[in-house]
Each structure stands twice: as C-alpha cells, then as structure tokens.
Motif scaffolding. Structure first.
Motif, PDB file in Angstrom:
ATOM      1  N   ALA A  27       0.832  -1.207   0.000  1.00  0.00           N
ATOM      2  CA  ALA A  27       0.000   0.000   0.000  1.00  0.00           C
ATOM      3  C   ALA A  27       0.865   1.255   0.000  1.00  0.00           C
ATOM      4  CB  ALA A  27      -0.925  -0.012   1.207  1.00  0.00           C
ATOM      5  N   CYS A  28       1.927   1.243   0.792  1.00  0.00           N
ATOM      6  CA  CYS A  28       2.814   2.408   0.852  1.00  0.00           C
ATOM      7  C   CYS A  28       3.548   2.620  -0.468  1.00  0.00           C
ATOM      8  CB  CYS A  28       3.813   2.269   1.998  1.00  0.00           C
ATOM      9  SG  CYS A  28       3.080   2.527   3.610  1.00  0.00           S
ATOM     10  N   PHE A  29       3.995   1.530  -1.115  1.00  0.00           N
ATOM     11  CA  PHE A  29       4.637   1.661  -2.422  1.00  0.00           C
ATOM     12  C   PHE A  29       3.680   2.279  -3.433  1.00  0.00           C
ATOM     13  CE2 PHE A  29       7.726  -2.065  -1.611  1.00  0.00           C
ATOM     14  CZ  PHE A  29       8.720  -1.197  -1.212  1.00  0.00           C
ATOM     15  N   LEU A  30       2.447   1.802  -3.443  1.00  0.00           N
ATOM     16  CA  LEU A  30       1.467   2.295  -4.399  1.00  0.00           C
ATOM     17  C   LEU A  30       1.123   3.763  -4.146  1.00  0.00           C
ATOM     18  CD1 LEU A  30      -0.403   1.675  -6.762  1.00  0.00           C
ATOM     19  CD2 LEU A  30      -2.109   0.954  -5.100  1.00  0.00           C
ATOM     20  N   VAL A  31       0.762   4.074  -2.908  1.00  0.00           N
ATOM     21  CA  VAL A  31       0.376   5.444  -2.569  1.00  0.00           C
ATOM     22  C   VAL A  31       1.562   6.398  -2.743  1.00  0.00           C
ATOM     23  CG1 VAL A  31      -0.342   6.931  -0.641  1.00  0.00           C
ATOM     24  CG2 VAL A  31      -1.496   4.770  -1.047  1.00  0.00           C
ATOM     25  N   GLY A  32       2.724   5.965  -2.292  1.00  0.00           N
ATOM     26  CA  GLY A  32       3.911   6.812  -2.406  1.00  0.00           C
ATOM     27  C   GLY A  32       4.276   7.108  -3.840  1.00  0.00           C
ATOM     28  N   THR A  33       4.203   6.099  -4.702  1.00  0.00           N
ATOM     29  CA  THR A  33       4.521   6.307  -6.108  1.00  0.00           C
ATOM     30  C   THR A  33       3.533   7.259  -6.759  1.00  0.00           C
ATOM     31  OG1 THR A  33       5.528   4.120  -6.254  1.00  0.00           O
ATOM     32  CG2 THR A  33       4.865   5.134  -8.321  1.00  0.00           C
ATOM     33  N   VAL A  34       2.261   7.072  -6.478  1.00  0.00           N
ATOM     34  CA  VAL A  34       1.238   7.948  -7.065  1.00  0.00           C
ATOM     35  C   VAL A  34       1.428   9.387  -6.598  1.00  0.00           C
ATOM     36  CG1 VAL A  34      -1.240   8.464  -7.088  1.00  0.00           C
ATOM     37  CG2 VAL A  34      -0.443   6.122  -7.446  1.00  0.00           C
ATOM     38  N   ILE A  35       1.624   9.589  -5.307  1.00  0.00           N
ATOM     39  CA  ILE A  35       1.766  10.956  -4.792  1.00  0.00           C
ATOM     40  C   ILE A  35       3.087  11.577  -5.236  1.00  0.00           C
ATOM     41  CG2 ILE A  35       2.008  12.366  -2.714  1.00  0.00           C
ATOM     42  CD1 ILE A  35       0.044  10.458  -1.342  1.00  0.00           C
ATOM     43  N   PHE A  36       4.196  10.859  -5.042  1.00  0.00           N
ATOM     44  CA  PHE A  36       5.506  11.418  -5.365  1.00  0.00           C
ATOM     45  C   PHE A  36       5.624  11.716  -6.857  1.00  0.00           C
ATOM     46  CE2 PHE A  36      10.038  11.236  -6.309  1.00  0.00           C
ATOM     47  CZ  PHE A  36      10.558  12.058  -5.325  1.00  0.00           C
ATOM     48  N   SER A  37       5.415  10.692  -7.675  1.00  0.00           N
ATOM     49  CA  SER A  37       5.564  10.888  -9.116  1.00  0.00           C
ATOM     50  C   SER A  37       4.440  11.751  -9.685  1.00  0.00           C
ATOM     51  CB  SER A  37       5.588   9.537  -9.825  1.00  0.00           C
ATOM     52  OG  SER A  37       6.692   8.781  -9.391  1.00  0.00           O
ATOM     53  N   GLY A  38       3.241  11.562  -9.173  1.00  0.00           N
ATOM     54  CA  GLY A  38       2.105  12.332  -9.674  1.00  0.00           C
ATOM     55  C   GLY A  38       2.260  13.827  -9.480  1.00  0.00           C
ATOM     56  N   THR A  39       2.738  14.233  -8.312  1.00  0.00           N
ATOM     57  CA  THR A  39       2.912  15.669  -8.096  1.00  0.00           C
ATOM     58  C   THR A  39       4.044  16.220  -8.966  1.00  0.00           C
ATOM     59  OG1 THR A  39       4.324  15.236  -6.171  1.00  0.00           O
ATOM     60  CG2 THR A  39       1.989  15.687  -5.750  1.00  0.00           C
ATOM     61  N   LEU A  40       5.095  15.441  -9.172  1.00  0.00           N
ATOM     62  CA  LEU A  40       6.179  15.910 -10.044  1.00  0.00           C
ATOM     63  C   LEU A  40       5.707  16.025 -11.492  1.00  0.00           C
ATOM     64  CD1 LEU A  40       9.239  13.975  -8.602  1.00  0.00           C
ATOM     65  CD2 LEU A  40       8.593  16.349  -8.213  1.00  0.00           C
ATOM     66  N   TYR A  41       4.941  15.031 -11.965  1.00  0.00           N
ATOM     67  CA  TYR A  41       4.381  15.120 -13.317  1.00  0.00           C
ATOM     68  C   TYR A  41       3.444  16.323 -13.434  1.00  0.00           C
ATOM     69  CZ  TYR A  41       6.018  10.393 -14.474  1.00  0.00           C
ATOM     70  OH  TYR A  41       6.778   9.290 -14.728  1.00  0.00           O
ATOM     71  N   ALA A  42       2.608  16.509 -12.437  1.00  0.00           N
ATOM     72  CA  ALA A  42       1.656  17.623 -12.475  1.00  0.00           C
ATOM     73  C   ALA A  42       2.384  18.966 -12.538  1.00  0.00           C
ATOM     74  CB  ALA A  42       0.737  17.569 -11.252  1.00  0.00           C
ATOM     75  N   MET A  43       3.438  19.105 -11.742  1.00  0.00           N
ATOM     76  CA  MET A  43       4.188  20.367 -11.769  1.00  0.00           C
ATOM     77  C   MET A  43       4.892  20.558 -13.111  1.00  0.00           C
ATOM     78  SD  MET A  43       5.543  20.631  -7.826  1.00  0.00           S
ATOM     79  CE  MET A  43       7.121  21.107  -8.344  1.00  0.00           C
ATOM     80  N   ALA A  44       5.383  19.481 -13.702  1.00  0.00           N
ATOM     81  CA  ALA A  44       6.034  19.586 -15.011  1.00  0.00           C
ATOM     82  C   ALA A  44       5.034  19.992 -16.090  1.00  0.00           C
ATOM     83  CB  ALA A  44       6.689  18.270 -15.383  1.00  0.00           C
ATOM     84  N   TRP A  50       2.599  24.991  -5.379  1.00  0.00           N
ATOM     85  CA  TRP A  50       2.322  24.433  -4.055  1.00  0.00           C
ATOM     86  C   TRP A  50       2.202  22.917  -4.099  1.00  0.00           C
ATOM     87  CZ3 TRP A  50      -2.109  21.668  -3.506  1.00  0.00           C
ATOM     88  CH2 TRP A  50      -3.157  21.940  -4.383  1.00  0.00           C
ATOM     89  N   PHE A  51       2.071  22.330  -5.274  1.00  0.00           N
ATOM     90  CA  PHE A  51       2.084  20.867  -5.386  1.00  0.00           C
ATOM     91  C   PHE A  51       3.406  20.298  -4.882  1.00  0.00           C
ATOM     92  CE2 PHE A  51      -1.857  20.774  -7.324  1.00  0.00           C
ATOM     93  CZ  PHE A  51      -2.176  19.538  -7.863  1.00  0.00           C
ATOM     94  N   GLY A  52       4.470  21.097  -4.964  1.00  0.00           N
ATOM     95  CA  GLY A  52       5.774  20.665  -4.474  1.00  0.00           C
ATOM     96  C   GLY A  52       5.767  20.384  -2.982  1.00  0.00           C
ATOM     97  N   ALA A  53       4.850  20.996  -2.260  1.00  0.00           N
ATOM     98  CA  ALA A  53       4.755  20.763  -0.818  1.00  0.00           C
ATOM     99  C   ALA A  53       4.153  19.392  -0.509  1.00  0.00           C
ATOM    100  CB  ALA A  53       3.921  21.858  -0.162  1.00  0.00           C
ATOM    101  N   ILE A  54       3.461  18.801  -1.462  1.00  0.00           N
ATOM    102  CA  ILE A  54       2.839  17.490  -1.264  1.00  0.00           C
ATOM    103  C   ILE A  54       3.823  16.366  -1.568  1.00  0.00           C
ATOM    104  CG2 ILE A  54       0.931  15.995  -2.012  1.00  0.00           C
ATOM    105  CD1 ILE A  54      -0.561  18.564  -2.784  1.00  0.00           C
ATOM    106  N   THR A  55       4.780  16.626  -2.431  1.00  0.00           N
ATOM    107  CA  THR A  55       5.728  15.607  -2.891  1.00  0.00           C
ATOM    108  C   THR A  55       6.431  14.861  -1.757  1.00  0.00           C
ATOM    109  OG1 THR A  55       6.033  16.901  -4.913  1.00  0.00           O
ATOM    110  CG2 THR A  55       7.669  15.208  -4.456  1.00  0.00           C
ATOM    111  N   PRO A  56       6.905  15.525  -0.704  1.00  0.00           N
ATOM    112  CA  PRO A  56       7.572  14.785   0.375  1.00  0.00           C
ATOM    113  C   PRO A  56       6.682  13.762   1.077  1.00  0.00           C
ATOM    114  CG  PRO A  56       8.116  17.102   0.524  1.00  0.00           C
ATOM    115  CD  PRO A  56       7.038  16.970  -0.515  1.00  0.00           C
TER     116      PRO A  56
END
Length: 77
Positions: A27-44, A50-56
């Motif tokens: 669950a942590c791998f799945l959620v972490g990948t979606v949040i971490f990569s998703g926010t970076l893709y969204a910012m790109a 402020w999406f950068g504040a969610i990435t950590p």
C-alpha cells in the motif's frame, strides 16, 4: 523513482505470493509512487508550485514501504 518502485511492487507481489503478511508495504509503495511521481508530473505539466509541498508525503510513504517490506521479510524467516 516511479520505475524503481514499479519493480519493487512486482517483487513485493512475488513475495506476497510465497509468504503471508506485509500488506502495509504494498500500500505504501502504491500510494507513495502515485503521490511522489504524480505531483512531479503535475508540476512539469503546469500545476501550481504548491504541489511541491505534497511531494515529500509521497517520499515518506515510499520510505515507510521499504521499511515495512524489510520488516515483513525478516518476520517471514
């Protein structure tokens, strides 16, 4: 990070096939990948900075996933 953790999810699936327990790691791998990569893709793609504040939070979930995976592997011995 997404590619490495996709491989980790596959390896975790193989681990779960042979041994019980450790659902937190997957669950942590799945959620972490979606949040971490998703926010970076969204910012790109132009999302607000402020999406950068969610990435950590995603990075923290990935770290917890690795720790939970290690704990499940140790417990399964």
């Amino acid at each position: 990070y997404q590619a490495y953790h996709s491989i980790a999810l596959v390896l975790f699936g193989l681990f779960r096939e042979r041994r019980a327990g450790g659902g937190l790691a997957g669950a942590c791998f799945l959620v972490g990948t979606v949040i971490f990569s998703g926010t970076l893709y969204a910012m790109a793609l132009g999302a607000p900075r402020w999406f950068g504040a969610i990435t950590p939070l995603g990075g923290t979930a990935l770290i917890v996933g690795w720790l939970a995976f290690a704990a499940a592997a140790v417990r399964s011995r």
